[in-house]
Design a protein around this motif. Structure first.
Motif, PDB file in Angstrom:
ATOM      1  N   VAL A   3      20.844 -25.571  17.179  1.00 33.21           N
ATOM      2  CA  VAL A   3      19.809 -25.220  18.175  1.00 33.21           C
ATOM      3  C   VAL A   3      20.055 -23.823  18.728  1.00 33.21           C
ATOM      4  N   TRP A   4      21.341 -23.454  18.923  1.00 33.37           N
ATOM      5  CA  TRP A   4      21.642 -22.119  19.456  1.00 33.37           C
ATOM      6  C   TRP A   4      21.233 -21.028  18.464  1.00 33.37           C
ATOM      7  N   GLU A   5      21.485 -21.239  17.169  1.00 31.89           N
ATOM      8  CA  GLU A   5      21.068 -20.261  16.174  1.00 31.89           C
ATOM      9  C   GLU A   5      19.558 -20.127  16.155  1.00 31.89           C
ATOM     10  N   LEU A   6      18.844 -21.244  16.239  1.00 35.80           N
ATOM     11  CA  LEU A   6      17.384 -21.200  16.267  1.00 35.80           C
ATOM     12  C   LEU A   6      16.896 -20.525  17.529  1.00 35.80           C
ATOM     13  N   SER A   7      17.570 -20.805  18.659  1.00 39.99           N
ATOM     14  CA  SER A   7      17.174 -20.204  19.932  1.00 39.99           C
ATOM     15  C   SER A   7      17.343 -18.693  19.894  1.00 39.99           C
ATOM     16  N   LYS A   8      18.434 -18.196  19.286  1.00 37.70           N
ATOM     17  CA  LYS A   8      18.661 -16.757  19.209  1.00 37.70           C
ATOM     18  C   LYS A   8      17.584 -16.068  18.378  1.00 37.70           C
ATOM     19  N   ARG A   9      17.155 -16.730  17.297  1.00 42.91           N
ATOM     20  CA  ARG A   9      16.130 -16.116  16.452  1.00 42.91           C
ATOM     21  C   ARG A   9      14.787 -16.055  17.160  1.00 42.91           C
ATOM     22  N   LYS A  10      14.530 -17.013  18.040  1.00 43.33           N
ATOM     23  CA  LYS A  10      13.240 -17.065  18.729  1.00 43.33           C
ATOM     24  C   LYS A  10      13.276 -16.404  20.109  1.00 43.33           C
ATOM     25  N   ALA A  11      14.414 -15.822  20.476  1.00 42.64           N
ATOM     26  CA  ALA A  11      14.540 -15.241  21.822  1.00 42.64           C
ATOM     27  C   ALA A  11      13.525 -14.118  22.037  1.00 42.64           C
ATOM     28  N   ASP A  12      12.929 -14.100  23.219  1.00 45.30           N
ATOM     29  CA  ASP A  12      11.945 -13.075  23.600  1.00 45.30           C
ATOM     30  C   ASP A  12      12.647 -12.053  24.493  1.00 45.30           C
ATOM     31  N   PRO A  13      12.814 -10.804  24.025  1.00 41.54           N
ATOM     32  CA  PRO A  13      13.508  -9.784  24.838  1.00 41.54           C
ATOM     33  C   PRO A  13      12.896  -9.605  26.210  1.00 41.54           C
ATOM     34  N   ALA A  14      11.576  -9.940  26.309  1.00 43.92           N
ATOM     35  CA  ALA A  14      10.889  -9.743  27.600  1.00 43.92           C
ATOM     36  C   ALA A  14      11.242 -10.846  28.598  1.00 43.92           C
ATOM     37  N   ARG A  15      11.921 -11.901  28.151  1.00 45.78           N
ATOM     38  CA  ARG A  15      12.250 -13.012  29.061  1.00 45.78           C
ATOM     39  C   ARG A  15      13.768 -13.145  29.148  1.00 45.78           C
ATOM     40  N   ALA A  16      14.381 -12.099  29.707  1.00 43.44           N
ATOM     41  CA  ALA A  16      15.843 -12.030  29.765  1.00 43.44           C
ATOM     42  C   ALA A  16      16.440 -13.176  30.577  1.00 43.44           C
ATOM     43  N   GLU A  17      15.753 -13.546  31.682  1.00 39.60           N
ATOM     44  CA  GLU A  17      16.303 -14.599  32.526  1.00 39.60           C
ATOM     45  C   GLU A  17      16.346 -15.932  31.776  1.00 39.60           C
TER      46      GLU A  17
END
Length: 574
Positions: free
Chosen positions: A505-519
């Motif tokens: 899940v963490w690997e998938l989360s990193k790939r889908k991370a939105d730079p605009a939603r840092a928090e």
């Protein structure tokens, strides 16, 4: 057709012609009975009373009118309590005013065991036609040798309308006793029957309607009413008849003398049919530990001059085992689920002593209890003691030591290793099991040390009871340790599964991370770090880690409320 009547039943579906329903004259049904002779109905003494008038209905013969009946005081044995507080007696014979045809009668049969359970025919309240209830034999009860019956289903517990009713062995179709009473305790309920041998003890006249060989060879009946008792030998014999110690007892008893009389006394007292009020009172002054219980053996046979086949046939007769089968008798006995207890006298004088010892070894391996009497201290007696007592005992002690080593050296450390990886969890039953499993390890270590100090005494039959206790304890501790290990293995597997889930899940989360939603990305990382840290702890609290993993996965999947968090990942605000 024989002079003693027909076999009790040919089919479990039929209503036997010998079944009797007993009523008070002009009154209610009081119980059941069995037509043995044309004018005699066997029943329980608590069902009838001398001087009272009864009517008997034969429900298996349609159209037959009721027959008047009474009971004579000399054929009435009321239930009493002996000096040991055990029930005794409770048997009676009703005399019919008009005899029934001989073809309607049945017979009692001496039988030591039942292969397929038994059926009881009686009259539940409101059922004047009667019915069969099924049960299995459990064992003897009290010094009157009542035998305990366990109903096949709770609804088949025999009620008052079954009192005095016949008990039929399903495998042979033979009548082997009558129902006496019912005990209903908390969580369990049983019926009790008086077997044929006990009935014969109290009502010897019933022998006219009885088939089957007696348990005791006539040559073993006491020749003298009194003799000089060998107390140590009598104590040893009584212990064997009680089921104590090693199941095979090999002894030497000359034809005459103190030991011979002591052996005959023990065999007589251990037999249901021969243990009369006269001989029990005669030996009342003997030490209590020298008196065996009734029903302590299935067969006592002098084997002098007998072949192996003849001995096996005699055993088969007592057990009701068919001999026209390809299955050897020892295996049949195991399939019957019984423990044969046989006294064989004069083993060294048998026609085929060596083959007989071979067969007895097979019976012993299948769990039979054997009292083997040799007439002289010869090589065969020593061989039998070695093969059937000393070597098996030594092997059992060796296996016990191996089991104790496995508990202390393998199962205990393996459990500790698992507990070093995961905590038991919050389930009270699991924690209790693991605590008990761990407490058994130092106790086993102590027992192992005690056995090491007593090394060299393994072949002493007197230590067999200790062996059995230790074996049972080792088996219990092994089961607990194996079950505890399995529970911890499941938690270890769950921890590994959670580790894989968090990583994916963490690997998938990193790939889908939105730079605009840092928090949001930071909160996901914090939840991931918390779950990962809990999963890396040793020992791991799998329950806490699973909750943390659930929060992390729920947050990343967009459903934080599933684990009590809000969109920020904080607990307690959802």
């Amino acid at each position: 057709m024989t002079r003693t009547g027909e076999r009790a039943v040919k089919s479990r579906m039929e209503t036997p012609r010998w079944v009797a329903r007993i009523q008070q004259a002009g009154g209610p049904v009081v119980g059941a009975g069995v037509l043995l002779g044309p004018d005699r109905v066997l029943t329980g003494a608590h069902v009838v009373s001398p001087g009272e008038r009864y009517v008997v209905h034969f429900v298996g013969v349609p159209g037959v009118p009721a027959v008047a009946a009474t009971v004579s005081p000399d054929e009435y044995v009321p239930q009493q309590e002996d000096s040991f507080g055990d029930r005794t007696g409770d048997l009676a014979l009703l005399r019919l005013a008009e005899p029934r045809p001989a073809r309607q009668t049945t017979r009692l049969c001496r039988l030591a065991a039942s292969r397929e359970g038994v059926g009881m025919y009686g009259f539940p309240e409101g059922d004047d036609g009667g019915r069969w209830h099924s049960a299995t034999l459990v064992g003897g009860r009290g010094r009157d040798s009542q035998v305990q019956l366990r109903p096949e289903t709770p609804g088949e517990l025999a009620g008052p309308g079954f009192s005095g009713g016949g008990v039929v062995d399903y495998a042979t179709g033979e009548l082997i006793g009558i129902v006496l009473s019912v005990d209903a305790g908390q969580g369990s309920a049983f019926t009790y029957m008086s077997p044929t041998e006990t009935i014969l003890r109290h009502l010897p006249q019933v022998a006219a309607w009885t088939v089957g060989p007696s348990a005791v060879d006539p040559r073993l009946h006491p020749k003298e009413s009194t003799g000089e008792l060998d107390v140590p030998f009598a104590t040893e014999l009584a212990g064997w008849f009680r089921g104590e110690g090693w199941p095979v007892l090999v002894t030497v008893v000359p034809v005459r003398g103190r030991r011979a009389w002591t052996l005959r006394r023990a065999v007589t007292l251990a037999d249901r049919e021969l243990r009369t009020r006269d001989n029990t009172s005669r030996f009342a002054g003997d030490p209590r530990e020298t008196v065996p219980p009734p029903g302590g053996h299935d067969l006592a046979l002098v084997v002098r001059g007998l072949t192996v086949a003849q001995v096996m046939d005699r055993i088969a007769q007592r057990l009701g085992t068919p001999r026209d089968t390809a299955v050897p008798l020892p295996e049949q006995i195991v399939a019957m689920g019984i423990t044969l207890a046989a006294v064989l006298v004069g083993v060294d004088e048998a026609a085929e002593p060596d083959p007989l010892l071979g067969m007895l070894e097979r019976l012993a391996e299948q769990g039979a209890r054997l009292l083997l009497v040799f007439r002289a201290p010869n090589g065969r007696a020593a061989q039998a003691a070695d093969v059937l007592v000393h070597r098996p005992l030594a092997d059992r002690w060796a296996r016990l030591r191996a089991d104790l080593d496995r508990i202390v050296d393998r199962l205990g450390p393996a459990l500790d290793e698992r507990l070093g990886r995961v905590l038991p969890g919050g389930d009270p039953e699991t924690r209790h099991l693991i605590d008990r499993a761990r407490r058994g390890i130092p106790l086993t270590r102590l027992l192992r040390g005690q056995l090491a100090e007593a090394a060299g005494r393994e072949t002493e039959p007197s230590r067999a009871d200790d062996l059995f206790v230790y074996e049972a304890a080792a088996a219990r501790r092994t089961r607990r340790l194996e079950r505890a290990a399995a529970l911890l293995d499941a938690r270890i597997a769950r921890r590994d599964e959670l580790r894989g889930r968090v990583a994916s899940v963490w690997e998938l989360s990193k790939r889908k991370a939105d730079p605009a939603r840092a928090e949001r990305n930071l909160m996901a990382y914090e939840l991931y770090a918390t779950a990962s840290a809990l999963l890396r702890e040793t020992p791991c609290d799998v329950d806490a880690a699973e909750h943390a993993v659930g929060r992390f996965v729920a947050y990343c999947s967009g459903h934080p409320q599933a684990y009590g968090t809000d969109d920020s990942g904080r607990e307690g605000t959802a």
